[in-house]
Design a protein around this motif. Sequence first.
Motif, PDB file in Angstrom:
ATOM      1  N   TYR A   1       0.830  -1.192   0.000  1.00 29.28           N
ATOM      2  CA  TYR A   1       0.000   0.000   0.000  1.00 29.28           C
ATOM      3  C   TYR A   1       0.867   1.246   0.000  1.00 29.28           C
ATOM      4  O   TYR A   1       1.982   1.244   0.528  1.00 29.28           O
TER       5      TYR A   1
ATOM      6  N   ASP B   1       1.904   4.659   1.576  1.00 26.90           N
ATOM      7  CA  ASP B   1       1.906   5.064   2.977  1.00 26.90           C
ATOM      8  C   ASP B   1       0.688   5.919   3.327  1.00 26.90           C
ATOM      9  O   ASP B   1       0.175   5.854   4.447  1.00 26.90           O
TER      10      ASP B   1
ATOM     11  N   LYS C   1      -2.288   3.434   4.119  1.00 28.19           N
ATOM     12  CA  LYS C   1      -2.126   2.325   5.054  1.00 28.19           C
ATOM     13  C   LYS C   1      -3.004   2.526   6.278  1.00 28.19           C
ATOM     14  O   LYS C   1      -3.058   3.606   6.846  1.00 28.19           O
ATOM     15  N   GLY C   2      -3.678   1.459   6.665  1.00 26.85           N
ATOM     16  CA  GLY C   2      -4.565   1.520   7.804  1.00 26.85           C
ATOM     17  C   GLY C   2      -5.957   1.995   7.478  1.00 26.85           C
ATOM     18  O   GLY C   2      -6.847   1.910   8.334  1.00 26.85           O
ATOM     19  N   ARG C   3      -6.159   2.503   6.274  1.00 25.34           N
ATOM     20  CA  ARG C   3      -7.473   2.988   5.865  1.00 25.34           C
ATOM     21  C   ARG C   3      -8.063   2.193   4.704  1.00 25.34           C
ATOM     22  O   ARG C   3      -9.271   1.977   4.652  1.00 25.34           O
TER      23      ARG C   3
ATOM     24  N   VAL D   1      -8.098  -1.245   2.071  1.00 24.18           N
ATOM     25  CA  VAL D   1      -7.806  -2.669   2.005  1.00 24.18           C
ATOM     26  C   VAL D   1      -8.076  -3.163   0.594  1.00 24.18           C
ATOM     27  O   VAL D   1      -9.172  -2.962   0.069  1.00 24.18           O
TER      28      VAL D   1
ATOM     29  N   ASN E   1     -11.792   3.344   3.660  1.00 24.77           N
ATOM     30  CA  ASN E   1     -12.400   3.836   4.885  1.00 24.77           C
ATOM     31  C   ASN E   1     -11.711   5.113   5.327  1.00 24.77           C
ATOM     32  O   ASN E   1     -10.567   5.379   4.957  1.00 24.77           O
TER      33      ASN E   1
END
Length: 115
Positions: free
Chosen positions: A59, A61, A64-66, A68, A83
């Motif tokens: 992904y 940077d 990332k974390g948001r 998928v 998200n």
Amino acid sequence: QVQLVESGGGLVQAGGSLRLSCAASGSIFSINAMGWYRQAPGKQRELVARIIRDRFINYADSVKGRFVISGDNAKNTVYLQMNGLKPEDTAVYYCHAEGPHFQYWGQGTLVTVSD
């Protein structure tokens, strides 16, 4: 020959979610990697997420974390679940497929995130 058709773009408020889909058809057996790229006005096209052989994922940077990325082999479809969208995510999102001797792009789907 591979055809890629994206869907799922639209207008969403900051903090909201969207799910993009990319349906592949044609010589899909030749594909070894698929990904999502995006391009905002005045900016270069950039990698958002990429999946290789349905296994190895990377992904940007900034997402990332948001976001998928996932795939459904039975449907020959790759998804991008987005998200916590931010205004800076506003761009045309393009599906991309590559194999040993080719690469293909979808037509793009517009994602607009409002303040």
